[in-house]
Design a protein around this motif. Structure first.
Motif, PDB file in Angstrom:
ATOM      1  N   GLY A 198       0.809  -1.210   0.000  1.00  0.00           N
ATOM      2  CA  GLY A 198       0.000   0.000   0.000  1.00  0.00           C
ATOM      3  C   GLY A 198       0.839   1.257   0.000  1.00  0.00           C
ATOM      4  N   GLY A 199       0.181   2.380   0.169  1.00  0.00           N
ATOM      5  CA  GLY A 199       0.862   3.675   0.147  1.00  0.00           C
ATOM      6  C   GLY A 199      -0.159   4.782  -0.020  1.00  0.00           C
ATOM      7  N   GLY A 200       0.336   5.989  -0.262  1.00  0.00           N
ATOM      8  CA  GLY A 200      -0.564   7.125  -0.375  1.00  0.00           C
ATOM      9  C   GLY A 200      -1.304   7.395   0.928  1.00  0.00           C
ATOM     10  N   ILE A 201      -0.619   7.181   2.054  1.00  0.00           N
ATOM     11  CA  ILE A 201      -1.216   7.422   3.364  1.00  0.00           C
ATOM     12  C   ILE A 201      -0.940   8.881   3.744  1.00  0.00           C
ATOM     13  N   TRP A 202      -2.003   9.651   3.883  1.00  0.00           N
ATOM     14  CA  TRP A 202      -1.879  11.085   4.126  1.00  0.00           C
ATOM     15  C   TRP A 202      -2.658  11.518   5.363  1.00  0.00           C
ATOM     16  N   LEU A 203      -2.307  12.683   5.854  1.00  0.00           N
ATOM     17  CA  LEU A 203      -3.190  13.496   6.682  1.00  0.00           C
ATOM     18  C   LEU A 203      -3.903  14.420   5.699  1.00  0.00           C
ATOM     19  N   HIS A 204      -5.220  14.457   5.735  1.00  0.00           N
ATOM     20  CA  HIS A 204      -5.933  15.322   4.783  1.00  0.00           C
ATOM     21  C   HIS A 204      -7.231  15.842   5.388  1.00  0.00           C
ATOM     22  N   VAL A 205      -7.952  16.646   4.631  1.00  0.00           N
ATOM     23  CA  VAL A 205      -9.189  17.272   5.104  1.00  0.00           C
ATOM     24  C   VAL A 205     -10.279  16.214   5.301  1.00  0.00           C
ATOM     25  N   ASP A 206     -10.958  16.287   6.420  1.00  0.00           N
ATOM     26  CA  ASP A 206     -12.007  15.316   6.740  1.00  0.00           C
ATOM     27  C   ASP A 206     -13.232  15.511   5.843  1.00  0.00           C
ATOM     28  N   HIS A 207     -13.786  14.394   5.359  1.00  0.00           N
ATOM     29  CA  HIS A 207     -14.983  14.452   4.522  1.00  0.00           C
ATOM     30  C   HIS A 207     -16.205  13.913   5.254  1.00  0.00           C
ATOM     31  N   GLY A 208     -16.055  13.652   6.548  1.00  0.00           N
ATOM     32  CA  GLY A 208     -17.198  13.236   7.348  1.00  0.00           C
ATOM     33  C   GLY A 208     -17.402  11.751   7.465  1.00  0.00           C
ATOM     34  N   GLY A 209     -16.395  10.957   7.133  1.00  0.00           N
ATOM     35  CA  GLY A 209     -16.529   9.509   7.221  1.00  0.00           C
ATOM     36  C   GLY A 209     -15.184   8.822   7.215  1.00  0.00           C
TER      37      GLY A 209
END
Length: 247
Positions: A198-209
């Motif tokens: 795997g990969g592409g593990i980020w901290l990002h903006v929450d989308h509510g789920g």
């Protein structure tokens, strides 16, 4: 012979010595005076000095051993449970006095919770301690100290696991250095451990789920994090469910 003037002077001296109550002069050590009146001196209040912990709370010896000695900033993501998608994010800053915690921010992690051995598509977030070096997003750089890559590649179409729109999720992202090449854009797909991990593990903006493997927080908190993280302070993310982090 005592004159009237001498008598007045002696009376004034007596008042000065005895005070208005007619007893001895009030003491200064907080004890009652001979006249029964309490001392006029108030003891100094005790001052409580807050001492910052030398180790981040909630991290056990195995987890703490993985935090680099050079790290002066740590984003701690604490999952509610091994199979839960709910978590909390706290930014810790190391000072001369110890580690100081910022505010608690509600967050989401992967749909199925956490894992010690992340695999592509397992819908679990990887447990561990990872460095943070690179950021980016669909929107312009808000003033990040980390290298920031802006581009349309951060567009996030579709819907989440609960039917919520994903639009805006990648307006701001911080790459978590799990199975990626540090010093590159979060969009770089180099996978040192192989694509199967795997990969592409980020901290990002929450989308509510729940997410596929990332950690998400509110947009305002993402901006705060981007403004706070400093490569000179060697920031890391410490992430996992509470039980795992306490090992």
């Amino acid at each position: 012979m005592i004159t009237r003037r001498t008598h007045v002077a002696l009376l004034a001296a007596s008042v000065l010595l005895t005070g208005c109550g007619g007893g001895a002069v009030a003491s200064t050590d907080g004890t009652p005076t001979p006249s029964g009146e309490p001392s006029r001196t108030t003891p100094a209040p005790e001052i409580s000095v807050e001492v910052a912990p030398q180790q981040i709370p909630g991290l056990g010896p195995k987890t703490w051993a993985k935090v680099p000695a050079a790290a002066r900033q740590a984003v701690v993501v604490t999952g509610r449970g091994r199979d839960s998608s709910a978590s909390t994010v706290v930014l810790y800053e190391r000072t001369a006095a110890g580690w100081r915690a910022g505010a608690d921010w509600p967050a989401h992690n992967a749909l199925k919770g956490w894992t010690d051995h992340h695999l592509a598509g397992d819908l679990r977030s990887p447990i561990g301690v990872y460095t943070l070096t690179d950021a980016g997003g669909l929107l312009k750089d808000p003033g990040a100290k980390l290298t920031y890559d802006r581009g349309v590649g951060f567009t996030s179409p579709g819907t989440g696991f609960e039917g919520e729109p994903l639009a805006g999720s990648f307006d701001y992202v911080i790459a978590i250095n799990y199975n990626r090449q540090p010093g590159t854009s979060p969009l770089d797909w180099t996978r040192p451990l192989g694509a199967g991990r795997g990969g592409g593990i980020w901290l990002h903006v929450d989308h509510g789920g729940p997410t596929h493997g990332c950690v998400s927080i509110a947009e305002e908190h993402m901006k705060e994090l981007l403004l706070a993280l400093d490569p000179d302070r060697h920031p890391v993310v410490v992430m996992g469910d509470a039980t795992s982090l306490n090992r």
